[in-house]
Design an enzyme around this catalytic site. Structure first.
Site, PDB file in Angstrom:
ATOM      1  N   VAL A 144       6.441  -0.332  -2.378  1.00 47.76           N
ATOM      2  CA  VAL A 144       6.736  -1.656  -2.929  1.00 47.76           C
ATOM      3  C   VAL A 144       5.731  -2.653  -2.360  1.00 47.76           C
ATOM      4  O   VAL A 144       5.599  -2.779  -1.137  1.00 47.76           O
ATOM      5  CB  VAL A 144       8.170  -2.098  -2.568  1.00 47.76           C
ATOM      6  CG1 VAL A 144       8.492  -3.443  -3.212  1.00 47.76           C
ATOM      7  CG2 VAL A 144       9.186  -1.033  -2.997  1.00 47.76           C
ATOM      8  N   PHE A 157       7.302  -0.237   2.273  1.00 46.67           N
ATOM      9  CA  PHE A 157       7.047  -1.616   1.851  1.00 46.67           C
ATOM     10  C   PHE A 157       5.753  -2.142   2.457  1.00 46.67           C
ATOM     11  O   PHE A 157       5.448  -1.879   3.630  1.00 46.67           O
ATOM     12  CB  PHE A 157       8.188  -2.542   2.321  1.00 46.67           C
ATOM     13  CG  PHE A 157       9.496  -2.305   1.650  1.00 46.67           C
ATOM     14  CD1 PHE A 157       9.875  -3.047   0.541  1.00 46.67           C
ATOM     15  CD2 PHE A 157      10.378  -1.351   2.147  1.00 46.67           C
ATOM     16  CE1 PHE A 157      11.105  -2.833  -0.077  1.00 46.67           C
ATOM     17  CE2 PHE A 157      11.607  -1.130   1.534  1.00 46.67           C
ATOM     18  CZ  PHE A 157      11.973  -1.877   0.433  1.00 46.67           C
ATOM     19  N   ASP A 158       5.026  -2.902   1.654  1.00 46.47           N
ATOM     20  CA  ASP A 158       4.018  -3.793   2.207  1.00 46.47           C
ATOM     21  C   ASP A 158       4.768  -4.879   2.976  1.00 46.47           C
ATOM     22  O   ASP A 158       5.990  -5.031   2.817  1.00 46.47           O
ATOM     23  CB  ASP A 158       3.205  -4.391   1.055  1.00 46.47           C
ATOM     24  CG  ASP A 158       2.245  -5.462   1.520  1.00 46.47           C
ATOM     25  OD1 ASP A 158       1.451  -5.203   2.432  1.00 46.47           O
ATOM     26  OD2 ASP A 158       2.309  -6.580   0.970  1.00 46.47           O
ATOM     27  N   LEU A 159       4.064  -5.653   3.784  1.00 39.71           N
ATOM     28  CA  LEU A 159       4.730  -6.683   4.582  1.00 39.71           C
ATOM     29  C   LEU A 159       4.485  -8.093   4.046  1.00 39.71           C
ATOM     30  O   LEU A 159       5.380  -8.735   3.514  1.00 39.71           O
ATOM     31  CB  LEU A 159       4.267  -6.594   6.038  1.00 39.71           C
ATOM     32  CG  LEU A 159       4.965  -7.566   6.988  1.00 39.71           C
ATOM     33  CD1 LEU A 159       6.424  -7.205   7.209  1.00 39.71           C
ATOM     34  CD2 LEU A 159       4.228  -7.616   8.330  1.00 39.71           C
ATOM     35  N   ASP A 180       3.096  -6.468  -3.268  1.00 43.45           N
ATOM     36  CA  ASP A 180       2.911  -7.708  -4.031  1.00 43.45           C
ATOM     37  C   ASP A 180       1.497  -7.878  -4.543  1.00 43.45           C
ATOM     38  O   ASP A 180       1.180  -8.885  -5.180  1.00 43.45           O
ATOM     39  CB  ASP A 180       3.253  -8.921  -3.152  1.00 43.45           C
ATOM     40  CG  ASP A 180       2.229  -9.141  -2.058  1.00 43.45           C
ATOM     41  OD1 ASP A 180       1.724 -10.265  -1.942  1.00 43.45           O
ATOM     42  OD2 ASP A 180       1.926  -8.189  -1.322  1.00 43.45           O
TER      43      ASP A 180
END
Length: 212
Positions: free
Chosen positions: A163, A9-11, A165
């Site tokens: 994942v 994941f991105d944060l 954004d």
């Protein structure tokens, strides 16, 4: 069903809602040094790029000074100014219980990334947290994800999902040769995400469970 065994994941803007604080910190920095701010859309487009690189592109030669102001302000406000997106904790806990290997690949400093994860009791679910220090090249290059795969000995790219954004996240996944999921709870224009063609588009966090 997919055969994902590793989900990274991105944060910022993906797991934790830090973008309002990021924008506030940049506005404070630019106002403090230059008496003006920059367009919000421009700042959002840089999220996911290491701070020094971002500042160096718009104010060459002043990046270290600006970064110090930014970090001082951001660190001071951090714990009281961020949140976790609804459904994220349940998603991460469920994936962990299913035996999925989880990791965080972010362009922010690892120290601050860990601090944010600990605030929301998420840290213990992740096998690793890679910050900007973990790779020489950064998003949209694929190196951050390749380094992450090395960290957990993920040899089969078909088993890895990233994942994020931001279009930079999706391009990072493509350049690393792994599949990508874009999230709808983003501050990036959806049209910008659609242009880079993520493999999956998630409307809400728990929807990811359909793909595991």
């Amino acid at each position: 069903m997919n055969n994902f065994k590793y989900v990274f994941f991105d944060l910022d803007g993906t797991l934790i809602d830090t973008v309002p604080l990021i924008l506030e910190s940049f506005n404070y920095t630019f106002m403090h040094h230059f008496g003006e701010t920059r367009p919000e859309a421009e700042t959002i487009s840089y999220i996911g790029i290491p701070l020094i690189k971002h500042l160096g592109e718009i104010y060459p030669g002043k990046e270290e000074e600006l970064a110090k102001t930014y970090r001082d302000y951001n660190d001071r406000k951090h714990d009281s100014s961020i949140g976790v997106f609804l459904g994220i904790y349940q998603l991460i806990k469920t994936l962990y219980e299913k035996g999925i290997v989880l990791g965080v690949v972010t362009s922010k400093r690892r120290e601050l990334a860990v601090r944010g994860l600990k605030l929301f009791n998420l840290m213990d679910y992740f096998a690793f947290v890679n910050g900007s220090e973990a790779s020489q090249k950064h998003k949209p290059e694929g190196e951050p994800l390749l380094k992450a795969m090395e960290a957990v000995n993920a040899l089969n790219k078909e088993e890895v999902l990233y994942v994020g954004d931001s279009p930079l996240d999706i391009l990072c996944a493509k350049n690393a040769g792994v599949r990508s999921a874009a999230v709808a709870w983003t501050y990036s224009p959806r049209s910008d995400l659609e242009k880079v063609e993520p493999d999956i588009f998630l409307e809400e966090p728990l929807e990811l469970l359909r793909y595991i």
